[in-house]
Design a protein around this motif. Structure first.
Motif, PDB file in Angstrom:
ATOM      1  N   ARG A  83       0.841  -1.210   0.000  1.00  0.00           N
ATOM      2  CA  ARG A  83       0.000   0.000   0.000  1.00  0.00           C
ATOM      3  C   ARG A  83       0.870   1.253   0.000  1.00  0.00           C
ATOM      4  O   ARG A  83       1.906   1.301   0.638  1.00  0.00           O
ATOM      5  CB  ARG A  83      -0.919   0.005   1.205  1.00  0.00           C
ATOM      6  CG  ARG A  83      -1.878  -1.153   1.193  1.00  0.00           C
ATOM      7  CD  ARG A  83      -2.833  -1.040   2.351  1.00  0.00           C
ATOM      8  NE  ARG A  83      -3.676  -2.208   2.405  1.00  0.00           N
ATOM      9  CZ  ARG A  83      -4.896  -2.259   1.896  1.00  0.00           C
ATOM     10  NH1 ARG A  83      -5.401  -1.203   1.310  1.00  0.00           N
ATOM     11  NH2 ARG A  83      -5.602  -3.357   1.990  1.00  0.00           N
ATOM     12  N   LYS A  84       0.386   2.244  -0.707  1.00  0.00           N
ATOM     13  CA  LYS A  84       1.065   3.535  -0.724  1.00  0.00           C
ATOM     14  C   LYS A  84       0.646   4.326   0.505  1.00  0.00           C
ATOM     15  O   LYS A  84      -0.365   4.020   1.129  1.00  0.00           O
ATOM     16  CB  LYS A  84       0.703   4.285  -1.997  1.00  0.00           C
ATOM     17  CG  LYS A  84       1.232   3.615  -3.243  1.00  0.00           C
ATOM     18  CD  LYS A  84       0.867   4.397  -4.475  1.00  0.00           C
ATOM     19  CE  LYS A  84       1.442   3.688  -5.702  1.00  0.00           C
ATOM     20  NZ  LYS A  84       1.108   4.383  -6.929  1.00  0.00           N
ATOM     21  N   PRO A  85       1.407   5.371   0.866  1.00  0.00           N
ATOM     22  CA  PRO A  85       1.036   6.187   2.027  1.00  0.00           C
ATOM     23  C   PRO A  85      -0.379   6.747   1.873  1.00  0.00           C
ATOM     24  O   PRO A  85      -0.764   7.202   0.804  1.00  0.00           O
ATOM     25  CB  PRO A  85       2.061   7.318   2.021  1.00  0.00           C
ATOM     26  CG  PRO A  85       3.205   6.802   1.239  1.00  0.00           C
ATOM     27  CD  PRO A  85       2.646   5.843   0.249  1.00  0.00           C
ATOM     28  N   ASN A  86      -1.139   6.672   2.950  1.00  0.00           N
ATOM     29  CA  ASN A  86      -2.498   7.200   2.942  1.00  0.00           C
ATOM     30  C   ASN A  86      -2.725   7.982   4.232  1.00  0.00           C
ATOM     31  O   ASN A  86      -1.807   8.184   5.020  1.00  0.00           O
ATOM     32  CB  ASN A  86      -3.511   6.056   2.778  1.00  0.00           C
ATOM     33  CG  ASN A  86      -3.343   4.989   3.833  1.00  0.00           C
ATOM     34  OD1 ASN A  86      -2.831   5.244   4.921  1.00  0.00           O
ATOM     35  ND2 ASN A  86      -3.770   3.776   3.516  1.00  0.00           N
ATOM     36  N   ASP A  87      -3.962   8.408   4.437  1.00  0.00           N
ATOM     37  CA  ASP A  87      -4.264   9.207   5.622  1.00  0.00           C
ATOM     38  C   ASP A  87      -3.937   8.459   6.916  1.00  0.00           C
ATOM     39  O   ASP A  87      -3.440   9.062   7.868  1.00  0.00           O
ATOM     40  CB  ASP A  87      -5.735   9.621   5.627  1.00  0.00           C
ATOM     41  CG  ASP A  87      -6.037  10.695   4.600  1.00  0.00           C
ATOM     42  OD1 ASP A  87      -5.083  11.312   4.088  1.00  0.00           O
ATOM     43  OD2 ASP A  87      -7.225  10.908   4.304  1.00  0.00           O
ATOM     44  N   LEU A  88      -4.221   7.170   6.950  1.00  0.00           N
ATOM     45  CA  LEU A  88      -3.971   6.396   8.169  1.00  0.00           C
ATOM     46  C   LEU A  88      -2.504   6.424   8.558  1.00  0.00           C
ATOM     47  O   LEU A  88      -2.148   6.718   9.701  1.00  0.00           O
ATOM     48  CB  LEU A  88      -4.449   4.951   8.002  1.00  0.00           C
ATOM     49  CG  LEU A  88      -4.097   4.007   9.164  1.00  0.00           C
ATOM     50  CD1 LEU A  88      -4.863   4.427  10.413  1.00  0.00           C
ATOM     51  CD2 LEU A  88      -4.375   2.579   8.794  1.00  0.00           C
ATOM     52  N   THR A  89      -1.636   6.143   7.619  1.00  0.00           N
ATOM     53  CA  THR A  89      -0.217   6.045   7.953  1.00  0.00           C
ATOM     54  C   THR A  89       0.394   7.417   8.196  1.00  0.00           C
ATOM     55  O   THR A  89       1.137   7.605   9.170  1.00  0.00           O
ATOM     56  CB  THR A  89       0.556   5.295   6.854  1.00  0.00           C
ATOM     57  OG1 THR A  89       0.350   5.944   5.596  1.00  0.00           O
ATOM     58  CG2 THR A  89       0.110   3.851   6.761  1.00  0.00           C
ATOM     59  N   VAL A  90       0.076   8.375   7.352  1.00  0.00           N
ATOM     60  CA  VAL A  90       0.678   9.706   7.497  1.00  0.00           C
ATOM     61  C   VAL A  90       0.165  10.400   8.756  1.00  0.00           C
ATOM     62  O   VAL A  90       0.941  10.966   9.530  1.00  0.00           O
ATOM     63  CB  VAL A  90       0.406  10.558   6.240  1.00  0.00           C
ATOM     64  CG1 VAL A  90       0.851  11.996   6.454  1.00  0.00           C
ATOM     65  CG2 VAL A  90       1.122   9.969   5.031  1.00  0.00           C
ATOM     66  N   LEU A  91      -1.138  10.341   8.991  1.00  0.00           N
ATOM     67  CA  LEU A  91      -1.694  11.022  10.168  1.00  0.00           C
ATOM     68  C   LEU A  91      -1.312  10.325  11.477  1.00  0.00           C
ATOM     69  O   LEU A  91      -1.216  10.982  12.510  1.00  0.00           O
ATOM     70  CB  LEU A  91      -3.211  11.143  10.043  1.00  0.00           C
ATOM     71  CG  LEU A  91      -3.687  12.099   8.945  1.00  0.00           C
ATOM     72  CD1 LEU A  91      -5.202  12.111   8.871  1.00  0.00           C
ATOM     73  CD2 LEU A  91      -3.136  13.496   9.147  1.00  0.00           C
ATOM     74  N   SER A  92      -1.082   9.021  11.425  1.00  0.00           N
ATOM     75  CA  SER A  92      -0.652   8.340  12.650  1.00  0.00           C
ATOM     76  C   SER A  92       0.765   8.772  13.032  1.00  0.00           C
ATOM     77  O   SER A  92       1.065   8.957  14.216  1.00  0.00           O
ATOM     78  CB  SER A  92      -0.758   6.825  12.499  1.00  0.00           C
ATOM     79  OG  SER A  92       0.098   6.362  11.479  1.00  0.00           O
ATOM     80  N   VAL A  93       1.615   8.977  12.047  1.00  0.00           N
ATOM     81  CA  VAL A  93       2.958   9.481  12.341  1.00  0.00           C
ATOM     82  C   VAL A  93       2.871  10.944  12.796  1.00  0.00           C
ATOM     83  O   VAL A  93       3.624  11.367  13.680  1.00  0.00           O
ATOM     84  CB  VAL A  93       3.896   9.308  11.125  1.00  0.00           C
ATOM     85  CG1 VAL A  93       5.246   9.957  11.365  1.00  0.00           C
ATOM     86  CG2 VAL A  93       4.083   7.831  10.802  1.00  0.00           C
TER      87      VAL A  93
END
Length: 122
Positions: free
Chosen positions: A28-38
């Motif tokens: 999976r490419k970066p999405n809201d879940l991964t970016v916003l969790s960081v």
């Protein structure tokens, strides 16, 4: 530093690291879940910055080297934004792995900051 807050940050950073690495290895490419969790990890680091400024004023000074502590904190504050920029510029599955590695790096640095603050003798 406040031990309970640090442990909560550690748990969150490790969870975020796992989510990001699993998402990256799943293709999976970066999405809201991964970016916003960081970004949430960064937000808690900013709260830790406030705690580190206020704590010595109320009698909770670090027992270790304060310069070493502040270098860890400043470095940890830089890692998540840089990883997020990387993820937004290079939108590949490996960007999620980089986000996960950043979260794990922050977790390790948080634990070291806790050790410097409470365990070492100056």
């Amino acid at each position: 530093m406040i031990l309970g807050f640090t442990v909560a940050q550690l748990v969150l950073a490790c969870l975020v690291g796992l989510v990001c690495v699993i998402a990256g290895l799943a293709g999976r490419k970066p999405n809201d879940l991964t970016v916003l969790s960081v970004a949430l990890v960064e937000l808690l680091l900013l709260a830790q910055l406030v705690v580190a400024i206020v704590a010595p004023a109320v009698g909770n000074a670090p027992t270790g080297n304060p310069l070493e502590f502040w270098m860890y904190l400043v470095s940890a504050l830089l890692i998540p934004p840089l990883a997020i920029v990387w993820a937004l510029v290079e939108r590949t599955r490996w960007s999620n792995v980089v986000l996960g590695a950043a979260a794990f790096a922050v977790a390790v640095m948080l634990w070291r900051m806790e050790q410097i603050w409470t365990v070492q003798l100056a």
